[in-house]
Design an enzyme around this catalytic site. Sequence first.
Site, PDB file in Angstrom:
ATOM      1  CG  ASP A  71      39.426  39.090  34.061  1.00 50.63           C
ATOM      2  OD1 ASP A  71      38.206  39.316  33.936  1.00 50.63           O
ATOM      3  OD2 ASP A  71      39.905  38.815  35.277  1.00 50.63           O
ATOM      4  CD  GLN A 123      36.685  45.672  37.394  1.00 50.65           C
ATOM      5  OE1 GLN A 123      36.381  46.882  37.334  1.00 50.65           O
ATOM      6  NE2 GLN A 123      36.678  44.898  38.567  1.00 50.65           N
ATOM      7  CE  LYS A 145      33.890  42.430  39.108  1.00 49.81           C
ATOM      8  NZ  LYS A 145      34.086  42.794  40.403  1.00 49.81           N
ATOM      9  CB  CYS A 167      40.537  39.569  44.264  1.00 48.67           C
ATOM     10  SG  CYS A 167      39.018  39.367  45.586  1.00 48.67           S
TER      11      CYS A 167
END
Lengths: 423, 143
Positions: free
Chosen positions: A209, A212, A235, A381
């Site tokens: 993932d 970020q 993002k 989250c």
Amino acid sequence: MDGLDVERIRKDFPVLSRELPGGRPLIYLDSGNSSQKPVQVIEAMRDHLSMHYSNVGRAHHALGAESTEAYENARDKIAAFIGAPSRDEVIFTKNASEAINLVAYAFGNPLNTDERFRLGPGDEIVITEMEHHSNIVPWQFAAQRSGATLRWFGVTDEGRLDLSNLDELVNERTKVVAFAHQSNVLGTVNSISPILARARQVGALVLLDSSQAVPHKPVDVAELGVDFIAFTGHKMVGPSGIGVLWGKAELLDAMPPFLGGGEMIEAVWMDRSTFAPAPHKFEAGTPPIVEAIGLGVAVDYLTDVGMPAIKEWEHQLTGYALQALSEISGLRVIGPRSVVSRGGTVSFTLKTPGGFDIHPHDVGQILDDVFGIAVRVGHHCARPLHLRFGIPATTRASLYLYNTTDEIDALVRGLHHVQKVFG
Amino acid sequence: MIAESMYQELILEHYKHPQGRGLREPYDAEVHHVNPTCGDEITLRVKVESGKVADVSYEGQGCSISQAAASVLHELAAGSTVVDSLAVVDEFTRLMQGRGTVQADEEVLGDAVAFAGVAKFPARVKCALLAWMAYKDAVVRSS
């Protein structure tokens, strides 16, 4: 600090010069939640909507050709941005959550005959305790559907992955390992190579993932060596409503479609269908056309500034923030306190000097209403991670290329004021 | 400086020194309410004796607004009659849902009038109402 002209960059983001009601300047420290957009992205999307818009792929006229070209051109840009060996490995999704769901859906799916995606009782899925819900819940679903077992790496007190039981956790029964490239709460940049090496030993697939990570540093999928990465446009100075799944071509070929509908087919009869090759196999229905184009321009923007320069700037800002926050008594950083293998997401709890816990919702409310400082408060989250640390919530400041040390100073002043209100 | 007006001295005082906190026996009903958007939660018990609220005891976690509201509720409801206390709940609810335009009846609300500023923050209204809604629920269940 040098390497990146932050004042010039700030001029590209119209919202950063607006005033909030009451004459407060905006201090935006919530980019880990969603980033602001530069005028280049806004204008490109407006231009496409104004002058070039039509559907893609299926509109055989001048606008159809222009729209299709711009949409597919965005795919090329993103492929180049992440070092994808082929543009066909870049699948547009709604967001990173959809991208992860798409991969999770391929596991234990009766439509999928490929051994690597077979999932049933006795098989194991491995995630980590620091995941965003979007990299937990899809795997819970996969485990529930298939009868497989969901397992996870723990997190150390410092906020790093606990790899001490790596060889036991990732074993011959493991079919897939999915974990965060960088934590959205702790800021921790995870070490990929030991997990990847062990996954390869046992024949498990690996998904990162990278929501970020991709916005904040150079990412090259060939160099990473994993099987899938997921990330999201909003993002990384792009619009919301567009995300990306990158996957190795031969795996994407082996996977069944996710959503059925227009554009993902090759031929349809009343009782069956055959499917287009990737990426279109996974892009059912009219896609977020203008959003994809906007993301392409966002990638141009980040490339022009330079991802190495962005990484370096955030590294300096993070060091400055960690130092400045550490000087506030009663503030506890949840996550690594040094800048080593760490990004610009800083979460913390706050007490008054007298030792009284100040709830993050109160911290965020006062920072916002008195100083115009936007932070995120809550569990971000990542509820299991907060449970791990025995806290219901944290306050999170997340930095990006347009943030400054002055803004961090303002945060520190704001936090002192919060302590005064509750002291 | 609007938030400052929300954090009235009285609210902060109740937050730091909650009244009647802790779960006690005996009780007629116990409820557990949560605010899923922020994770605030409360467990609340009521003991009713011939129309009088003998005790309101509670345990919870959350922001200053939700915790102070529970403390003020305890002060107003415990020792009052069920009918009177429910009238206070109704008036408090009306104040909270009034988006800052409702003039509170101080006679009825007493200390709870300090929460008037919260009504201007839609995201925080649920915090203030959490304990009060739990109380209303518990009273219904106790009968």
